[in-house]
Design an enzyme around this catalytic site. Structure first.
Site, PDB file in Angstrom:
ATOM      1  N   ARG A  52       0.844  -1.195  -0.066  1.00 46.41           N
ATOM      2  CA  ARG A  52      -0.100  -0.011  -0.045  1.00 46.41           C
ATOM      3  C   ARG A  52       0.772   1.201   0.099  1.00 46.41           C
ATOM      4  NH1 ARG A  52      -1.326   1.675   4.507  1.00 46.41           N
ATOM      5  NH2 ARG A  52      -2.297  -0.398   5.421  1.00 46.41           N
ATOM      6  N   TYR A 105     -16.484  17.359 -15.354  1.00 43.89           N
ATOM      7  CA  TYR A 105     -16.606  16.115 -15.320  1.00 43.89           C
ATOM      8  C   TYR A 105     -17.826  15.617 -14.328  1.00 43.89           C
ATOM      9  CZ  TYR A 105     -16.102  10.994 -14.888  1.00 43.89           C
ATOM     10  OH  TYR A 105     -16.324   9.639 -14.575  1.00 43.89           O
ATOM     11  N   ASP A 178      -7.172  19.114 -14.079  1.00 50.56           N
ATOM     12  CA  ASP A 178      -7.542  17.965 -14.673  1.00 50.56           C
ATOM     13  C   ASP A 178      -7.305  18.025 -16.162  1.00 50.56           C
ATOM     14  OD1 ASP A 178      -8.839  15.568 -15.770  1.00 50.56           O
ATOM     15  OD2 ASP A 178     -10.342  15.806 -14.255  1.00 50.56           O
ATOM     16  N   LYS A 203      -8.322   6.661 -19.086  1.00 50.76           N
ATOM     17  CA  LYS A 203      -8.501   7.157 -20.730  1.00 50.76           C
ATOM     18  C   LYS A 203      -7.020   7.230 -21.341  1.00 50.76           C
ATOM     19  CE  LYS A 203     -12.370   8.129 -18.253  1.00 50.76           C
ATOM     20  NZ  LYS A 203     -12.689   9.279 -17.686  1.00 50.76           N
TER      21      LYS A 203
HETATM   22  C1  LIG Z   1     -13.212   9.725 -16.298  1.00 52.25           C
HETATM   23  C2  LIG Z   1     -12.731  11.067 -15.805  1.00 52.25           C
HETATM   24  C3  LIG Z   1     -12.443  11.315 -14.452  1.00 52.25           C
HETATM   25  C4  LIG Z   1     -12.530  10.159 -13.466  1.00 52.25           C
HETATM   26  O1  LIG Z   1     -11.631   9.166 -13.675  1.00 52.25           O
HETATM   27  P1  LIG Z   1     -12.013   7.631 -13.223  1.00 52.25           P
HETATM   28  O2  LIG Z   1     -10.844   6.701 -13.646  1.00 52.25           O
HETATM   29  O3  LIG Z   1     -13.376   7.250 -14.061  1.00 52.25           O
HETATM   30  O4  LIG Z   1     -12.395   7.446 -11.890  1.00 52.25           O
HETATM   31  C5  LIG Z   1     -12.083  12.529 -14.264  1.00 52.25           C
HETATM   32  N1  LIG Z   1     -11.714  13.488 -14.913  1.00 52.25           N
HETATM   33  C6  LIG Z   1     -12.199  13.329 -16.100  1.00 52.25           C
HETATM   34  C7  LIG Z   1     -12.103  14.463 -16.949  1.00 52.25           C
HETATM   35  C8  LIG Z   1     -12.525  12.215 -16.929  1.00 52.25           C
HETATM   36  O5  LIG Z   1     -12.939  11.909 -18.032  1.00 52.25           O
END
Ligand SMILES: *Cc1c(COP(=O)(O)O)cnc(C)c1O
Length: 383
Positions: A52, A105, A178, A203
């Site tokens: 962890r 998001y 982000d 992604k």
């Molecule tokens: C998918 C996404 C998230 C969240 O990520 P997860 O891996 O699904 O928890 C946060 N910000 C953006 C812009 C996203 O597309």
């Protein structure tokens, strides 16, 4: 590799990934272990005592992400939301105020409105392309964080990172970006003044729709250390196999992103010329309100294209259900093309809130298949 300034592709393939000193394995192994042999009481080898806290596969990914983002420290989590939650609870305490995008998001908005808000952290949703509106919100009350997403999901709004860094810093707030839609290849927010970068590595970083993961990269080593403490204390870490999948994805990020961008530009042009499409949202189009800022801070414009159908919600839903190659699914950033209706799918949780999205909107995650096949599919579905 050039010792001085290795390029992005070189770092993606090599940073944090020296060959195994024991057996020469060129690719970082999946260290599927929870614990580590100690040579004496309190003498863990190379600092590894429990997975962890630290794991060699995760460490390789964390170092690679830090190198790609030009940051001091990278940290890998079980999901993008786990990364965001750990960041939020490290930077904020009850009583604090945060500025967030007015088209964040959906999951991020849910975290702020349903989890952080009851905990005592207030937020103001602002249209981030409007720098004056952000300045006014930051000055209206003491603000701990300006939380930026650029480009945004699903409306592809673009925020000016250097301008917002100035606004945040002049009031003592931190700037979080982000950067999931851009990926580390198209945009490096820390070099533009941001303090922390967030990625859903689910992604583009992973890139093959086979893993859920998240990451944080900090400009400051001290903040990186505080986050590492919370990462261990809260425990939402990336497992070794997940870390390995993301590390493998990063190696091809640059070539994949180039093709995602090539294909998305063609799809945007195709949709713009189609009579059933009212508006195409893509930062690469010269008429997009964020085009100029995107050109300054991004290498190219990304693989996500959204559009609004003249026929309204019914037409948008019909297109989503008629494509064959574009699979009807949530998520984005994988090699395969996906299509979705944000109002009923990814952003359903924003219904009735200030972040509600138009119901004639369709979002495309343009994959790296043969472009003619993608255009044929869209043409057929639009009828
Ligand atoms: C998918 C996404 C998230 C969240 O990520 P997860 O891996 O699904 O928890 C946060 N910000 C953006 C812009 C996203 O597309």
């Amino acid at each position: 590799m050039s010792e001085q300034h290795p390029g992005f592709e070189t770092l993606a393939i090599h940073a944090g990934q020296d060959a195994d000193p024991n057996n020469g394995a060129v690719i970082t192994p999946i260290y599927a272990t929870s614990t580590y042999l100690q040579d004496g009481v309190g003498s863990p080898r190379q600092g590894y005592e429990y997975s962890r806290t630290r794991n060699p596969t995760r460490s390789a990914l964390e170092k690679c992400l830090a190198a790609l983002e030009h940051g001091a420290r990278g940290l890998a989590f079980a999901s993008g939301m786990a990364a965001e939650d750990t960041l939020l609870r490290t930077l904020c305490k009850p009583g604090d105020h945060v500025v967030i995008p007015d088209d964040a998001y959906g999951g991020t908005y849910r975290l702020f409105s349903k989890v952080a808000e009851p905990w005592g952290v207030a937020h103001t949703a602002v249209h981030l392309p409007n720098v004056d509106a952000v300045r006014a919100a930051v000055r209206s009350r003491p603000t701990a964080v300006v939380w930026v997403e650029t480009p945004t999901n699903p409306l592809l709004a673009v925020a000016d990172i250097p301008a917002l860094a100035e606004v945040a810093h002049e009031s003592g707030a931190l700037l979080v970006v982000d950067s999931t839609f851009a990926s580390p290849y198209l945009q490096q927010p820390l070099t533009l003044g941001a303090d922390v970068v967030v990625h859903s590595t689910t992604k583009y970083c992973g890139g093959h729709s086979d893993v859920v993961g998240g990451a944080l990269v900090t400009a400051d080593a001290g903040l990186g250390e505080r986050l590492a403490f919370h990462q261990n204390a809260m425990g939402a870490v990336a497992g070794p196999f997940d870390a390995w999948l993301v590390l493998r994805g990063l190696k091809t990020l640059a070539v994949r992103m180039e093709r995602h961008c090539d294909n998305a530009e063609r799809v945007a042009a195709f949709l713009q010329a189609h009579p059933k499409v009212g508006q195409v949202l893509y930062p690469g189009l010269p008429d997009h309100p964020g085009h100029e800022v995107a050109t300054k801070q991004m290498r190219r414009y990304g693989g996500i294209v959204s559009c609004r159908l003249r026929g309204g919600a019914a037409a948008a839903i019909e297109v989503c259900e008629r494509t064959r190659l574009f699979a009807l699914a949530e998520s984005l950033g994988g090699i395969e093309s996906l299509i979705e209706h944000p109002g009923r799918m990814t952003h359903a949780s924003a219904a009735g809130s200030p972040l509600e999205v138009p119901d004639d909107l369709v979002r495309l995650s343009v994959g790296i298949e043969t472009i003619d096949d993608l255009l044929d599919d869209l043409g057929r579905a639009l009828g």
